[in-house]
Write an enzyme that holds these catalytic residues in place. Structure first.
Site, PDB file in Angstrom:
ATOM      1  NE  ARG A 188     -35.876   9.234 -10.886  1.00 46.20           N
ATOM      2  CZ  ARG A 188     -35.133  10.036 -11.645  1.00 46.20           C
ATOM      3  NH1 ARG A 188     -35.048  11.308 -11.369  1.00 46.20           N
ATOM      4  NH2 ARG A 188     -34.472   9.566 -12.692  1.00 46.20           N
ATOM      5  CD  GLU A 189     -45.337   5.227  -9.211  1.00 51.25           C
ATOM      6  OE1 GLU A 189     -46.240   5.996  -9.552  1.00 51.25           O
ATOM      7  OE2 GLU A 189     -45.403   4.514  -8.191  1.00 51.25           O
ATOM      8  CE  LYS A 256     -37.461   3.049  -1.452  1.00 52.20           C
ATOM      9  NZ  LYS A 256     -37.334   3.783  -2.694  1.00 52.20           N
ATOM     10  CB  ALA A 304     -41.530  26.012  -3.724  1.00 53.05           C
ATOM     11  N   GLY A 309     -46.197  13.801  -2.793  1.00 55.31           N
ATOM     12  CA  GLY A 309     -47.237  12.787  -2.612  1.00 55.31           C
ATOM     13  C   GLY A 309     -46.723  11.480  -3.175  1.00 55.31           C
ATOM     14  CB  CYS A 312     -42.527   5.881  -2.092  1.00 57.15           C
ATOM     15  SG  CYS A 312     -42.699   4.434  -3.134  1.00 57.15           S
ATOM     16  CE  LYS A 372     -42.742  10.291 -10.406  1.00 58.68           C
ATOM     17  NZ  LYS A 372     -41.331  10.101 -10.211  1.00 58.68           N
ATOM     18  NE  ARG A 379     -49.741   3.486  -5.528  1.00 54.94           N
ATOM     19  CZ  ARG A 379     -48.912   2.442  -5.608  1.00 54.94           C
ATOM     20  NH1 ARG A 379     -49.012   1.453  -4.743  1.00 54.94           N
ATOM     21  NH2 ARG A 379     -47.991   2.374  -6.545  1.00 54.94           N
TER      22      ARG A 379
HETATM   23  P1  NAD Z   1     -48.172  -1.922  -6.320  1.00 57.72           P
HETATM   24  O1  NAD Z   1     -49.246  -1.760  -5.339  1.00 57.72           O
HETATM   25  O2  NAD Z   1     -48.174  -1.138  -7.582  1.00 57.72           O
HETATM   26  O3  NAD Z   1     -48.065  -3.460  -6.751  1.00 57.72           O
HETATM   27  C1  NAD Z   1     -48.093  -4.519  -5.849  1.00 57.72           C
HETATM   28  C2  NAD Z   1     -48.581  -5.753  -6.593  1.00 57.72           C
HETATM   29  O4  NAD Z   1     -48.461  -6.880  -5.719  1.00 57.72           O
HETATM   30  C3  NAD Z   1     -50.047  -5.684  -7.015  1.00 57.72           C
HETATM   31  O5  NAD Z   1     -50.152  -5.956  -8.409  1.00 57.72           O
HETATM   32  C4  NAD Z   1     -50.720  -6.787  -6.196  1.00 57.72           C
HETATM   33  O6  NAD Z   1     -51.800  -7.418  -6.859  1.00 57.72           O
HETATM   34  C5  NAD Z   1     -49.565  -7.741  -5.978  1.00 57.72           C
HETATM   35  N1  NAD Z   1     -49.748  -8.674  -4.855  1.00 57.72           N
HETATM   36  C6  NAD Z   1     -50.242  -8.441  -3.628  1.00 57.72           C
HETATM   37  N2  NAD Z   1     -50.248  -9.577  -2.903  1.00 57.72           N
HETATM   38  C7  NAD Z   1     -49.740 -10.548  -3.695  1.00 57.72           C
HETATM   39  C8  NAD Z   1     -49.504 -11.934  -3.523  1.00 57.72           C
HETATM   40  N3  NAD Z   1     -49.774 -12.564  -2.375  1.00 57.72           N
HETATM   41  N4  NAD Z   1     -48.984 -12.625  -4.551  1.00 57.72           N
HETATM   42  C9  NAD Z   1     -48.720 -12.019  -5.727  1.00 57.72           C
HETATM   43  N5  NAD Z   1     -48.917 -10.708  -5.952  1.00 57.72           N
HETATM   44  C10 NAD Z   1     -49.428  -9.985  -4.949  1.00 57.72           C
HETATM   45  O7  NAD Z   1     -46.815  -1.659  -5.519  1.00 57.72           O
HETATM   46  P2  NAD Z   1     -45.473  -0.930  -6.034  1.00 57.72           P
HETATM   47  O8  NAD Z   1     -45.706   0.527  -6.196  1.00 57.72           O
HETATM   48  O9  NAD Z   1     -44.890  -1.713  -7.146  1.00 57.72           O
HETATM   49  O10 NAD Z   1     -44.567  -1.105  -4.737  1.00 57.72           O
HETATM   50  C11 NAD Z   1     -44.076  -2.353  -4.319  1.00 57.72           C
HETATM   51  C12 NAD Z   1     -43.065  -2.121  -3.218  1.00 57.72           C
HETATM   52  O11 NAD Z   1     -41.952  -1.388  -3.741  1.00 57.72           O
HETATM   53  C13 NAD Z   1     -43.592  -1.299  -2.052  1.00 57.72           C
HETATM   54  O12 NAD Z   1     -43.021  -1.755  -0.868  1.00 57.72           O
HETATM   55  C14 NAD Z   1     -43.100   0.101  -2.363  1.00 57.72           C
HETATM   56  O13 NAD Z   1     -42.928   0.879  -1.200  1.00 57.72           O
HETATM   57  C15 NAD Z   1     -41.758  -0.180  -3.008  1.00 57.72           C
HETATM   58  N6  NAD Z   1     -41.307   0.855  -3.938  1.00 57.72           N
HETATM   59  C16 NAD Z   1     -42.194   1.455  -4.777  1.00 57.72           C
HETATM   60  C17 NAD Z   1     -41.743   2.403  -5.672  1.00 57.72           C
HETATM   61  C18 NAD Z   1     -42.701   3.111  -6.600  1.00 57.72           C
HETATM   62  O14 NAD Z   1     -42.296   4.115  -7.206  1.00 57.72           O
HETATM   63  N7  NAD Z   1     -43.920   2.644  -6.763  1.00 57.72           N
HETATM   64  C19 NAD Z   1     -40.383   2.740  -5.728  1.00 57.72           C
HETATM   65  C20 NAD Z   1     -39.505   2.085  -4.884  1.00 57.72           C
HETATM   66  C21 NAD Z   1     -39.980   1.139  -3.987  1.00 57.72           C
END
Ligand code: NAD
Length: 483
Positions: A188-189, A256, A304, A309, A312, A372, A379
């Site tokens: 979680r962020e 997931k 509540a 948002g 994810c 949050k 996002r």
């Molecule tokens: P993000 O958008 O923060 O980061 C993605 C990164 O990938 C960016 O820095 C971008 O520049 C890089 N990127 C894109 N194309 C690339 C390429 N060809 N080569 C190298 N780098 C490249 O994404 P995130 O929030 O870290 O999420 C990543 C994945 O994890 C998503 O599928 C998301 O659903 C999943 N996820 C996210 C969270 C969350 O809390 N953010 C939690 C669990 C799972």
């Protein structure tokens, strides 16, 4: 074990940094040169408590590096994580173009001298493991090292030169140069470091037991909790070991989606009950306290408010609806989860209308922009939708977020929000303020001071963080959610 993490967003950067802390040799790759340059200087491009210090520790120890050169990083690594974004397309489907680009590049880059494991950490639709395997193979077809290996293997087939061939191939058949696994992420962020070091479980999806074993070995210090915790993330008392769920690729991918869909549904459920509470004169806080104590239900994710948002929930629930539809199934419950949430974002505006009557020409202050607390991620943040709606209605909108002001101003330059530097300057000239994000500091607002600088004292508590009696005692009209 050498690890390459592709994508240095919230997931990739935290994963890579934590694995480096555990002693793995990690190279984090991104196409964004600005991010990589910042990281090389020891600065995190995202706000995540404790992350900067761990990045600096990794750089100083020499086992955490940052690069834009995917090909070299792949050659150096045994385990390659794909952790790029999978944002939603307008259709609700996950945009897999980033995953595709990385998977093909990984195939093109492998030197084929060792067996590698390509791990999908991005949240991807069911079946993507097999799809990634196909894409890596496509990349391999353009890879001279692989073609040479195929030629050597073909020349040795059935002939007397088997031993020489085997030596040239390092004992690895061309079809075995890589394996695919799924390792969905649940961090979680805002508490990403803790969630990585002390997760509820680690899920590994693989068709091959070797891939599952190597990933388990990679995570061994976390699974067995044998590492010395960093000062910023002490081990919770009584935390001893982490369950590892080893399963097939499709089930890992579905775990997931199911987790996020359930959590989003739980919040939408609480909001639905809150809306009914309001009508019948019950208090949602009391109601949740009562039914959340049921061990079959649990109190978490039942607050509540103005709705969920973030990057994810929305995209993952849309994606699973889309997957279900592809298989001719209509997931009615999940559709309702989304529509209840959409309606909930409108609730603060209804409360403002009820309290102020006319919105046009009024000044509204939003406390919080991030989706949050403890993150700068905006996002799909409810605040954006609330701000847009108020602006369209002719209001002047101010906002103050302890961390996300700058990100919001940069990402949404056309959104006519006036940014304030603290809660008091936000409240100046406001006809109402709305708590949108439950940052801790908003629980301790100086209501006396705030009230003095406002036009009219109206407070919409979109997260139910304040005591209604105390707010009213300070002379405010208080409007909570479901109470
Ligand atoms: P993000 O958008 O923060 O980061 C993605 C990164 O990938 C960016 O820095 C971008 O520049 C890089 N990127 C894109 N194309 C690339 C390429 N060809 N080569 C190298 N780098 C490249 O994404 P995130 O929030 O870290 O999420 C990543 C994945 O994890 C998503 O599928 C998301 O659903 C999943 N996820 C996210 C969270 C969350 O809390 N953010 C939690 C669990 C799972």
């Amino acid at each position: 074990m050498e690890v390459c993490v592709v994508g240095t967003g919230y997931v990739g950067l935290v994963t890579g940094t934590c694995l480096a802390y555990l002693g793995r040799s990690v190279v984090c790759v991104d196409i964004d040169e600005r991010k990589i340059q910042m990281l090389r200087e020891g600065k995190s491009p995202i706000y995540e408590p404790g992350l900067d210090q761990l990045i600096i520790t990794g750089i100083q120890r020499g086992n955490l590096r940052f690069s834009t050169d995917l090909a070299s990083a792949v050659k150096e690594s045994e385990v390659i994580f794909i952790a790029v974004g999978t944002p939603p397309l307008p259709t609700g489907k996950a945009d897999l173009s980033y995953v595709k680009a990385v998977a093909q590049s990984v195939g093109r880059a492998m030197d084929c001298e060792r067996r590698r494991i390509v791990v999908n950490k991005s949240t991807v639709p069911i079946g993507s493991g097999n799809w990634v395997e196909m894409l890596v193979k496509e990349g391999l077809q353009e890879n001279p090292a692989y073609r040479e290996r195929q030629a050597v293997a073909a020349a040795g087939q059935g002939g007397s030169a088997t031993t020489t061939v085997s030596r040239k191939l390092n004992g690895i058949k061309p079809e075995d140069v890589f394996l695919v696994a799924s390792n969905p992420e649940f961090l979680r962020e805002g508490s990403a470091i803790n969630d990585t070091f002390y997760p509820d479980r680690i899920v590994i999806g693989a068709t091959d037991s070797y891939a599952a074993e190597r990933l388990r070995a990679l995570y061994e210090p976390i699974v067995e909790q044998t590492f010395v915790p960093p000062a910023s993330a002490p081990r919770p008392s009584g935390f001893t070991a982490v369950p590892v769920v080893t399963t097939d690729l499709a089930s890992a991918e579905m775990i997931k989606y199911a987790a996020n869909a359930f959590l989003a549904t739980k919040i939408s459920f609480a909001n639905e009950i809150a809306n009914i509470c309001e009508r019948v004169g019950a208090d949602i806080k009391e109601v949740v306290r009562g039914f959340g104590l049921d061990s079959r239900i649990g109190p978490k994710f039942l607050n509540a408010g103005v709705g969920w948002g973030g990057s994810c929930f929305g995209k993952d629930v849309s994606a699973i609806i889309d997957i279900a539809n592809e298989y001719s199934y209509e997931p009615e419950l999940l559709r309702s989860t989304v529509s209840v949430n959409k309606r909930q974002r409108h609730v603060p505006v209804l409360k403002l209308q009820e309290a102020l009557k006319i919105i046009k020409g009024k000044t509204i202050g939003l406390l919080g922009l991030a989706f949050k607390p403890e993150t700068d991620d905006i996002r799909d943040a409810p605040a954006l939708e609330i701000a847009r709606e108020l602006l369209e209605m002719g209001a002047r909108v101010k906002a103050y977020d302890p961390i996300a002001n700058e990100v919001c101003a940069k990402q949404y330059p056309d959104l006519k929000i006036e940014y304030a530097t603290d809660a008091i300057s936000l409240a100046e000239d406001c006809d109402a303020i709305v708590i949108v994000t439950e940052w801790e500091e908003f629980q301790y607002l100086n209501l006396e001071e705030i009230g003095e600088v406002m036009n009219t004292k109206v407070l919409v508590d979109g997260r139910n963080v304040l005591d209604p009696a105390a707010v009213e005692a300070a002379g405010f009209k208080y409007r909570g959610i479901g109470r």
